[in-house]
Motif scaffolding. Structure first.
Motif, PDB file in Angstrom:
ATOM      1  N   THR A 133       0.825  -1.206   0.000  1.00  0.00           N
ATOM      2  CA  THR A 133       0.000   0.000   0.000  1.00  0.00           C
ATOM      3  C   THR A 133       0.855   1.250   0.000  1.00  0.00           C
ATOM      4  N   ARG A 134       1.888   1.282   0.854  1.00  0.00           N
ATOM      5  CA  ARG A 134       2.744   2.462   0.931  1.00  0.00           C
ATOM      6  C   ARG A 134       3.568   2.649  -0.343  1.00  0.00           C
ATOM      7  N   ILE A 135       4.072   1.561  -0.896  1.00  0.00           N
ATOM      8  CA  ILE A 135       4.856   1.668  -2.130  1.00  0.00           C
ATOM      9  C   ILE A 135       3.980   2.156  -3.278  1.00  0.00           C
ATOM     10  N   GLU A 136       2.749   1.627  -3.349  1.00  0.00           N
ATOM     11  CA  GLU A 136       1.819   2.048  -4.392  1.00  0.00           C
ATOM     12  C   GLU A 136       1.511   3.538  -4.258  1.00  0.00           C
ATOM     13  N   GLU A 137       1.338   3.988  -3.037  1.00  0.00           N
ATOM     14  CA  GLU A 137       1.045   5.404  -2.803  1.00  0.00           C
ATOM     15  C   GLU A 137       2.181   6.295  -3.298  1.00  0.00           C
ATOM     16  N   TRP A 138       3.420   5.947  -2.933  1.00  0.00           N
ATOM     17  CA  TRP A 138       4.559   6.795  -3.262  1.00  0.00           C
ATOM     18  C   TRP A 138       5.063   6.588  -4.689  1.00  0.00           C
ATOM     19  N   ALA A 139       4.666   5.498  -5.328  1.00  0.00           N
ATOM     20  CA  ALA A 139       5.081   5.273  -6.710  1.00  0.00           C
ATOM     21  C   ALA A 139       4.581   6.383  -7.619  1.00  0.00           C
ATOM     22  N   GLY A 140       3.519   7.045  -7.221  1.00  0.00           N
ATOM     23  CA  GLY A 140       2.967   8.124  -8.028  1.00  0.00           C
ATOM     24  C   GLY A 140       3.955   9.248  -8.278  1.00  0.00           C
ATOM     25  N   CYS A 141       4.849   9.496  -7.327  1.00  0.00           N
ATOM     26  CA  CYS A 141       5.806  10.585  -7.541  1.00  0.00           C
ATOM     27  C   CYS A 141       6.818  10.216  -8.627  1.00  0.00           C
ATOM     28  N   VAL A 142       7.119   8.928  -8.763  1.00  0.00           N
ATOM     29  CA  VAL A 142       8.025   8.488  -9.828  1.00  0.00           C
ATOM     30  C   VAL A 142       7.302   8.524 -11.169  1.00  0.00           C
ATOM     31  N   GLU A 143       6.048   8.114 -11.174  1.00  0.00           N
ATOM     32  CA  GLU A 143       5.259   8.171 -12.409  1.00  0.00           C
ATOM     33  C   GLU A 143       5.161   9.613 -12.916  1.00  0.00           C
ATOM     34  N   ALA A 144       4.994  10.542 -11.980  1.00  0.00           N
ATOM     35  CA  ALA A 144       4.938  11.955 -12.368  1.00  0.00           C
ATOM     36  C   ALA A 144       6.282  12.427 -12.911  1.00  0.00           C
ATOM     37  N   ALA A 145       7.365  11.909 -12.318  1.00  0.00           N
ATOM     38  CA  ALA A 145       8.707  12.276 -12.793  1.00  0.00           C
ATOM     39  C   ALA A 145       8.945  11.766 -14.204  1.00  0.00           C
ATOM     40  N   VAL A 146       8.417  10.593 -14.516  1.00  0.00           N
ATOM     41  CA  VAL A 146       8.524  10.065 -15.879  1.00  0.00           C
ATOM     42  C   VAL A 146       7.792  10.998 -16.847  1.00  0.00           C
ATOM     43  N   GLU A 147       6.594  11.434 -16.455  1.00  0.00           N
ATOM     44  CA  GLU A 147       5.814  12.322 -17.315  1.00  0.00           C
ATOM     45  C   GLU A 147       6.521  13.659 -17.525  1.00  0.00           C
ATOM     46  N   ARG A 148       7.248  14.109 -16.503  1.00  0.00           N
ATOM     47  CA  ARG A 148       7.974  15.379 -16.631  1.00  0.00           C
ATOM     48  C   ARG A 148       9.293  15.221 -17.376  1.00  0.00           C
ATOM     49  N   GLY A 149       9.699  13.987 -17.633  1.00  0.00           N
ATOM     50  CA  GLY A 149      10.953  13.748 -18.327  1.00  0.00           C
ATOM     51  C   GLY A 149      12.172  13.738 -17.416  1.00  0.00           C
ATOM     52  N   GLU A 150      11.952  13.657 -16.090  1.00  0.00           N
ATOM     53  CA  GLU A 150      13.073  13.623 -15.148  1.00  0.00           C
ATOM     54  C   GLU A 150      13.804  12.287 -15.175  1.00  0.00           C
ATOM     55  N   VAL A 151      13.049  11.226 -15.437  1.00  0.00           N
ATOM     56  CA  VAL A 151      13.630   9.884 -15.502  1.00  0.00           C
ATOM     57  C   VAL A 151      13.133   9.210 -16.770  1.00  0.00           C
ATOM     58  N   PRO A 152      13.845   8.198 -17.253  1.00  0.00           N
ATOM     59  CA  PRO A 152      13.490   7.592 -18.544  1.00  0.00           C
ATOM     60  C   PRO A 152      12.131   6.893 -18.546  1.00  0.00           C
ATOM     61  N   GLU A 153      11.536   6.852 -19.726  1.00  0.00           N
ATOM     62  CA  GLU A 153      10.337   6.036 -19.930  1.00  0.00           C
ATOM     63  C   GLU A 153      10.667   4.590 -19.578  1.00  0.00           C
ATOM     64  N   GLY A 154       9.698   3.902 -19.006  1.00  0.00           N
ATOM     65  CA  GLY A 154       9.892   2.505 -18.647  1.00  0.00           C
ATOM     66  C   GLY A 154      10.495   2.304 -17.272  1.00  0.00           C
ATOM     67  N   THR A 155      10.740   3.380 -16.545  1.00  0.00           N
ATOM     68  CA  THR A 155      11.256   3.256 -15.185  1.00  0.00           C
ATOM     69  C   THR A 155      10.203   2.599 -14.301  1.00  0.00           C
ATOM     70  N   ASP A 156      10.612   1.603 -13.529  1.00  0.00           N
ATOM     71  CA  ASP A 156       9.693   0.910 -12.619  1.00  0.00           C
ATOM     72  C   ASP A 156       9.555   1.751 -11.350  1.00  0.00           C
ATOM     73  N   PRO A 157       8.411   2.403 -11.148  1.00  0.00           N
ATOM     74  CA  PRO A 157       8.274   3.303  -9.996  1.00  0.00           C
ATOM     75  C   PRO A 157       8.347   2.591  -8.660  1.00  0.00           C
ATOM     76  N   HIS A 158       7.864   1.353  -8.620  1.00  0.00           N
ATOM     77  CA  HIS A 158       7.870   0.609  -7.361  1.00  0.00           C
ATOM     78  C   HIS A 158       9.295   0.275  -6.924  1.00  0.00           C
ATOM     79  N   GLU A 159      10.148  -0.061  -7.885  1.00  0.00           N
ATOM     80  CA  GLU A 159      11.534  -0.376  -7.551  1.00  0.00           C
ATOM     81  C   GLU A 159      12.278   0.849  -7.034  1.00  0.00           C
ATOM     82  N   VAL A 160      11.957   2.017  -7.574  1.00  0.00           N
ATOM     83  CA  VAL A 160      12.599   3.243  -7.101  1.00  0.00           C
ATOM     84  C   VAL A 160      12.231   3.484  -5.636  1.00  0.00           C
ATOM     85  N   ILE A 161      10.963   3.327  -5.295  1.00  0.00           N
ATOM     86  CA  ILE A 161      10.527   3.552  -3.908  1.00  0.00           C
ATOM     87  C   ILE A 161      11.136   2.513  -2.969  1.00  0.00           C
ATOM     88  N   ARG A 162      11.215   1.274  -3.442  1.00  0.00           N
ATOM     89  CA  ARG A 162      11.860   0.240  -2.605  1.00  0.00           C
ATOM     90  C   ARG A 162      13.328   0.591  -2.357  1.00  0.00           C
TER      91      ARG A 162
END
Length: 202
Positions: A133-162
């Motif tokens: 639940t907590r990882i899913e919640e915080w994964a959104g910030c990585v997904e937003a970073a992908v949309e902004r172009g901060e990190v590459p497309e295809g980045t696994d947001p859950h792995e970043v939070i882990r």
């Protein structure tokens, strides 16, 4: 993702909700004071000022009670930040983890729950759901970073939070090294740097 309690329907303002809140507060207090080995359902009932029969009927075992504590903690968890910067969001995440783990009450609770999860499948499942639940919640910030172009497309947001929280839990449970904001910031910076380099691309 939502977690549902297996230990009774919770009606906001109802007696069931009040009893559950009182029992979980008492169980947390007992865990902090005496640890897992000292947790006793009769003592929890006394602390919560509810009947022993109620506690035994609804939770049945100490591990069942711990599992419901985890459900409650997930329900009460702080929402993620949305600063518009991956570095700032991951730093906020890491600092929240450190604040929780070093809190006299919350840190002791997590240690007891993790210990219980090693020997009880129900508690382990609740612990896994809590972190999912907590990882899913915080994964959104990585997904937003992908949309902004901060990190590459295809980045696994859950792995970043882990990757942010893993070194912090290692210090808590394995090495015993200090946990403070500087350590939190280092973990966040390392995860953000790796994410920008494409380390977590699927």
């Amino acid at each position: 993702m939502e977690l549902e309690s297996r230990y009774g329907t919770v009606r906001p303002g109802g007696r069931t909700a009040r009893v559950r809140a009182a029992v979980l507060q008492a169980a947390g207090d007992a865990l902090v004071e005496h640890g897992l080995d000292g947790l006793d359902l009769a003592d929890v009932a006394r602390r919560a000022e509810v009947g022993k029969t109620t506690v035994y009927r609804r939770w049945s075992t100490t591990t069942g009670l711990i599992a419901d504590l985890l459900v409650d903690m997930a329900e009460q968890s702080t929402p993620r930040t949305d600063s518009g910067s991956l570095d700032e969001d991951l730093r906020a995440n890491a600092r929240l983890v450190v604040k929780t783990l070093t809190d006299p009450r919350q840190g002791a609770l997590f240690k007891a729950m993790i210990a219980a999860a090693t020997c009880d499948e129900r508690t382990a499942a609740a612990l896994h759901r809590f972190y999912a639940t907590r990882i899913e919640e915080w994964a959104g910030c990585v997904e937003a970073a992908v949309e902004r172009g901060e990190v590459p497309e295809g980045t696994d947001p859950h792995e970043v939070i882990r990757a942010v929280s893993a070194p912090l839990y290692y210090r808590l449970l394995a090495s015993g090294d200090p946990l403070d904001e500087s350590v939190a910031d280092l973990a966040a910076t390392a995860a953000a740097t790796a994410a920008r380099a494409g380390v977590y691309r699927i």
